[in-house]
Design an enzyme around this catalytic site. Structure first.
Site, PDB file in Angstrom:
ATOM      1  N   TYR A  61      -1.833  -0.593  10.318  1.00  0.00           N
ATOM      2  CA  TYR A  61      -2.124  -0.624   8.992  1.00  0.00           C
ATOM      3  C   TYR A  61      -0.737  -0.388   8.277  1.00  0.00           C
ATOM      4  O   TYR A  61      -0.098  -0.990   7.501  1.00  0.00           O
ATOM      5  CB  TYR A  61      -3.025   0.168   8.252  1.00  0.00           C
TER       6      TYR A  61
ATOM      7  N   SER B 280       0.898  -1.156   0.039  1.00  0.00           N
ATOM      8  CA  SER B 280      -0.044  -0.166  -0.063  1.00  0.00           C
ATOM      9  C   SER B 280       1.029   1.116  -0.188  1.00  0.00           C
ATOM     10  O   SER B 280       2.124   1.011   0.378  1.00  0.00           O
ATOM     11  CB  SER B 280      -0.937   0.075   1.470  1.00  0.00           C
TER      12      SER B 280
HETATM   13  N1  LIG Z   1      -8.906   0.170  -1.625  1.00  0.00           N
HETATM   14  C1  LIG Z   1      -7.609   0.946  -1.146  1.00  0.00           C
HETATM   15  O1  LIG Z   1      -7.825   1.941  -1.483  1.00  0.00           O
HETATM   16  C2  LIG Z   1      -6.381   0.199  -1.072  1.00  0.00           C
HETATM   17  C3  LIG Z   1      -5.392   0.853  -1.037  1.00  0.00           C
HETATM   18  C4  LIG Z   1      -4.027   0.329  -0.671  1.00  0.00           C
HETATM   19  C5  LIG Z   1      -3.999  -0.926  -0.367  1.00  0.00           C
HETATM   20  N2  LIG Z   1      -5.114  -1.501  -0.349  1.00  0.00           N
HETATM   21  C6  LIG Z   1      -5.134  -3.118  -0.124  1.00  0.00           C
HETATM   22  O2  LIG Z   1      -5.638  -3.920  -1.431  1.00  0.00           O
HETATM   23  C7  LIG Z   1      -6.096  -5.179  -0.745  1.00  0.00           C
HETATM   24  C8  LIG Z   1      -7.572  -5.379  -1.260  1.00  0.00           C
HETATM   25  O3  LIG Z   1      -8.469  -4.426  -0.527  1.00  0.00           O
HETATM   26  P1  LIG Z   1      -9.610  -4.047  -1.224  1.00  0.00           P
HETATM   27  O4  LIG Z   1      -9.451  -2.626  -1.439  1.00  0.00           O
HETATM   28  O5  LIG Z   1     -10.203  -4.944  -2.589  1.00  0.00           O
HETATM   29  O6  LIG Z   1     -10.812  -4.110   0.069  1.00  0.00           O
HETATM   30  P2  LIG Z   1     -11.901  -5.140   0.158  1.00  0.00           P
HETATM   31  O7  LIG Z   1     -12.369  -4.713   1.707  1.00  0.00           O
HETATM   32  O8  LIG Z   1     -12.982  -4.714  -0.789  1.00  0.00           O
HETATM   33  O9  LIG Z   1     -11.396  -6.400   0.001  1.00  0.00           O
HETATM   34  C9  LIG Z   1     -10.666  -6.952   0.895  1.00  0.00           C
HETATM   35  C10 LIG Z   1     -11.206  -8.558   1.053  1.00  0.00           C
HETATM   36  O10 LIG Z   1     -10.143  -9.279   2.064  1.00  0.00           O
HETATM   37  C11 LIG Z   1     -10.942 -10.001   2.875  1.00  0.00           C
HETATM   38  N3  LIG Z   1     -10.606 -10.477   4.136  1.00  0.00           N
HETATM   39  C12 LIG Z   1     -10.515  -9.732   5.204  1.00  0.00           C
HETATM   40  N4  LIG Z   1      -9.945 -10.390   6.234  1.00  0.00           N
HETATM   41  C13 LIG Z   1      -9.675 -11.644   5.596  1.00  0.00           C
HETATM   42  C14 LIG Z   1      -9.231 -12.759   6.226  1.00  0.00           C
HETATM   43  N5  LIG Z   1      -8.683 -12.923   7.535  1.00  0.00           N
HETATM   44  N6  LIG Z   1      -8.977 -13.954   5.326  1.00  0.00           N
HETATM   45  C15 LIG Z   1      -9.378 -13.830   4.156  1.00  0.00           C
HETATM   46  N7  LIG Z   1      -9.775 -12.759   3.722  1.00  0.00           N
HETATM   47  C16 LIG Z   1      -9.957 -11.738   4.351  1.00  0.00           C
HETATM   48  C17 LIG Z   1     -12.147  -9.270   2.864  1.00  0.00           C
HETATM   49  O11 LIG Z   1     -13.342 -10.294   3.092  1.00  0.00           O
HETATM   50  C18 LIG Z   1     -12.378  -8.702   1.443  1.00  0.00           C
HETATM   51  O12 LIG Z   1     -13.162  -9.500   0.620  1.00  0.00           O
HETATM   52  C19 LIG Z   1      -6.056  -5.193   0.824  1.00  0.00           C
HETATM   53  O13 LIG Z   1      -4.655  -5.832   0.755  1.00  0.00           O
HETATM   54  C20 LIG Z   1      -5.912  -3.510   0.964  1.00  0.00           C
HETATM   55  O14 LIG Z   1      -5.140  -3.287   2.179  1.00  0.00           O
HETATM   56  C21 LIG Z   1      -6.347  -1.089  -0.850  1.00  0.00           C
END
Ligand SMILES: NC(=O)c1ccc[n+]([C@@H]2O[C@H](COP(=O)([O-])OP(=O)(O)OC[C@H]3O[C@@H](n4cnc5c(N)ncnc54)[C@H](O)[C@@H]3O)[C@@H](O)[C@H]2O)c1
Length: 249
Positions: A153, A140
Site C-alpha cells: 500500500y 494517502s
Molecule cells: N479511508 C481511508 O482511511 C483512506 C485513507 C487514505 C487513502 N484512502 C484512499 O481513498 C480512496 C478511496 O477509498 P475509500 O476510503 O473510499 O474506500 P472504499 O473501499 O469505500 O472505496 C474504494 C472503492 O474502490 C473500488 N475499487 C477497488 N478495486 C477496484 C478496481 N480494480 N477497479 C475499480 N474500482 C475498484 C471499490 O469497489 C470501492 O468502491 C482509495 O484510493 C484509498 O486508498 C483512504
C-alpha cells in the site's frame, strides 16, 4: 455553489466511500458525472439521476488497461468529452512483508498505481482537447510516511505521489493541472481491510496511524477534491494535499 456546471467529470471508485461522496458533490454542483467501479457505480449514478443530476455508470476494473481504454472512450463519447478526471479507486491490506503473497502486492499496486496511470493515460487526450483539464489523484498519508505491514500500500501510494508530480510537470504548459489528495483515516469500507493485524503485530504501532482528531467523513474528502478541481485552484498543480488530521506532518 455550482462550481462544475457544464463540466464533464469521470470518477473511479464511485461505488462507495470517498468516490461515492465525491460523485454526489460534483453532480450537486452541476457536473455531468461518469461513475466507474467494480460494483455500486450504478447505484451512485441512480441517486444522482433521482436528485435531478446527470450521470452514467460503468463497470470498470481500473487495473486492466484494455478495459480502462474502452470505458474512458465510451464515457467520453456519452458526455461529449472529459474536463476532469478523479482517480479515487483503491485497495489495501496489512501483511508482514516476509509473509506477503506476491500476488497481493501485484494486485494492490495494480489497482492503486497502475490503475491511476491507465486512467490518466487514456483520459489525457480528452483533457488536452478541453484546454482546461484537471486530474486529481488519491494518494494517502501512507504515500508520504512509512507504515508497518503496508509495503504494497505504501509503495503504491508513494508511486501515486510521484506519478502526480511527473504529470504536473509534463503538462503544466499544456493547460492540464495534476494534483493529489492524500487522505488520512476516513470512515469508509477500506478501513475494514486494515483492522485485522497480522499475527504477532504490536497493536500499539497502530497509534502512529491514527490522528487524535479521529476520523474524517467521506464528504470532507469530497470537499478537498472539489476545491482542487475548481477554478479557485487555477494556480495549483503538482500539489499533494494532505487531509489527514496531522498524521503526516
Ligand atoms: N479511508 C481511508 O482511511 C483512506 C485513507 C487514505 C487513502 N484512502 C484512499 O481513498 C480512496 C478511496 O477509498 P475509500 O476510503 O473510499 O474506500 P472504499 O473501499 O469505500 O472505496 C474504494 C472503492 O474502490 C473500488 N475499487 C477497488 N478495486 C477496484 C478496481 N480494480 N477497479 C475499480 N474500482 C475498484 C471499490 O469497489 C470501492 O468502491 C482509495 O484510493 C484509498 O486508498 C483512504
Amino acid at each position: 455553489m455550482s462550481r462544475f456546471t457544464g463540466k464533464r467529470v469521470i470518477i473511479t471508485g464511485t461505488g462507495s466511500g470517498i468516490g461515492r461522496a465525491t460523485a454526489l458533490l460534483f453532480a450537486a454542483e452541476g457536473a455531468t458525472v461518469a461513475c466507474l467501479d467494480l460494483k455500486g457505480a450504478d447505484e451512485t449514478a441512480a441517486t444522482i439521476t433521482a436528485d435531478g443530476g446527470t450521470a452514467y455508470a460503468y463497470v470498470c476494473d481500473v487495473s486492466n488497461s484494455a478495459t480502462v481504454k474502452s470505458v474512458v472512450d465510451t464515457a467520453a463519447a456519452a458526455m461529449g468529452g472529459i474536463d476532469i478526471l478523479l482517480n479515487i479507486a483503491g485497495i489495501g491490506h496489512f501483511a508482514w512483508t516476509h509473509e506477503e503473497d506476491p500476488d497481493w502486492f501485484d494486485r494492490i499496486v495494480g489497482v492503486n498505481l497502475n490503475g491511476t496511470f491507465y486512467m490518466c493515460r487514456y483520459a489525457l487526450p480528452y483533457l488536452l482537447e478541453t484546454g482546461n483539464g484537471v486530474i486529481v489523484n488519491t494518494a494517502s498519508n501512507a504515500g508520504l510516511m512509512g507504515l508497518p505491514w503496508s509495503a504494497a500500500y505504501c509503495s503504491s501510494k508513494g508511486g501515486v505521489v510521484q506519478l502526480t508530480r511527473a504529470l504536473a510537470f509534463e503538462y503544466r504548459g499544456k493547460n492540464v493541472r495534476v494534483n493529489a489528495v492524500a487522505p488520512g483515516g476516513t470512515n469508509t469500507n477500506i478501513v475494514n481491510s486494515f483492522t485485522t493485524l497480522p499475527e504477532g503485530a504490536d497493536f500499539r504501532e497502530m497509534s502512529k496511524m491514527m490522528s487524535p482528531m479521529g476520523q474524517a467523513e467521506p464528504s470532507e474528502m469530497a470537499e478537498a477534491f472539489a476545491f482542487i478541481a475548481s477554478q479557485q485552484a487555477r494556480f495549483m498543480t503538482g500539489s499533494i494535499v494532505s487531509v489527514d488530521g496531522g498524521l503526516a506532518c
